[in-house]
Design an enzyme around this catalytic site. Sequence first.
Site, PDB file in Angstrom:
ATOM      1  CB  THR A 158      61.624  25.822 -11.721  1.00  0.00           C
ATOM      2  OG1 THR A 158      60.865  26.544 -12.706  1.00  0.00           O
ATOM      3  CG2 THR A 158      61.517  24.327 -11.999  1.00  0.00           C
ATOM      4  CB  THR A 195      60.494  26.459 -19.322  1.00  0.00           C
ATOM      5  OG1 THR A 195      60.721  25.508 -18.291  1.00  0.00           O
ATOM      6  CG2 THR A 195      60.496  27.815 -18.739  1.00  0.00           C
ATOM      7  CD  GLU A 281      63.358  32.747 -15.136  1.00  0.00           C
ATOM      8  OE1 GLU A 281      63.474  31.578 -14.745  1.00  0.00           O
ATOM      9  OE2 GLU A 281      64.002  33.219 -16.095  1.00  0.00           O
ATOM     10  CB  THR A 408      76.372  28.173 -11.042  1.00  0.00           C
ATOM     11  OG1 THR A 408      75.982  29.508 -11.402  1.00  0.00           O
ATOM     12  CG2 THR A 408      76.983  27.495 -12.246  1.00  0.00           C
TER      13      THR A 408
END
Length: 408
Positions: A158, A195, A281, A408
């Site tokens: 991802t 995750t 991240e 988004t």
Amino acid sequence: MQITKENKLTIIPGGGVTSPKGFKAGGVHCGIKRKRLDLGYIASKVPATAAAVYTTNLFQAAPLLITQDSIKKEHKVQALIVNSGNANACTGTQGLQDAAEMQTLFAEKLGIPASYVAVASTGVIGVPLQIDKIKSGIEQIDLPEYESAARFEQSILTTDTGVKNACVQFEIDGQEVTIGGAAKGSGMIHPNMATMLGFITTDAKIEHEDLLFALREVTNQTFNMITVDGDTSTNDMVLVMANGEANNQTLTKDHPEWSVFIKGLNTVSESLAKQIARDGEGATKLVEVQVKGAINETIARAVSKSIIGSSLVKTAVYGADPNWGRIVCAIGYSGQELNPDSLTVKLGTITVVEKGLPVPFREEAAKAYLEQEHVQIFIDLNEGCGTATAWGCDLTYDYVKINASYRT
């Protein structure tokens, strides 16, 4: 291919889930994502003994529920189907139906019982799965050009910046045994699963109860010792498939070479866990916290995870600021009974606290050390023999940017 031997283990760089005998894997683009591979699979030549551990989040995604139910029935899995881009979590009855259909479609493709197929998903939460796209992707799977461990590794990503794999070989009963793995994870990573998806294959012969025991033991020392941001997700799972193609004598805890298997499983799991932590991240550094001298392992684990999970410690590492007070603070709120006057803290080889008190050190040297890509923090509680190691990453501006616009 260069190999590295470590006490009976041969580490194989670039090896992965297809390295053990009898496994194939691959990935396709089915359209959940705009361009990137988004549907991956692993298939074993024969039904494999299966064991899995799952997220502790109460909101478990539909694929986890389907997979848990399948493994409970016969303790066997012959294949895995996994999509990225959509978590199929918080999707209600429809989500369960979609996960079950994924399972059935792939089982029909392979000509095996549906209960022999594990299902996993990762991506955005709360969005219905586009099962028609999954079906289209499954129809592509028998094309040879779509087969490879590399394509599988890419298909599960991802926000990851790169693939994660690991592989080791060793001998059991004179037979070569291989363990390979792949994982994904970058954000929503926290001890007790996050995750994060981890898939491990092995050609070792082992029964379910012993495999589950081994996985739980190793997970507590590896996957459950990493954190990126303190969030535990809805979809996390580590699945191990052992198909017995190595033809060793059945492994049990009483087998004379049981420790060799455990070390192999631990080596693969630790490598994958560290790769996940480093790929947090926005991260620029891998942070490792080693604790020793605790009264017991439980205390050592709690202290190491408290430090690695501290946002203030993580930002200090990002800024290369040797602010050891943040480390001491995190130890103090770990919830453990400790003697502050026994504490030693080191940044690499640089001692900054000894017997609970600050010691003079060269600020420039400490700052230079913290600018390295791999930062180690050593804690000695000087109270016992308990040890533990935790892994994480620094906390950067880019973490906020990535997660502010993830959906988004």
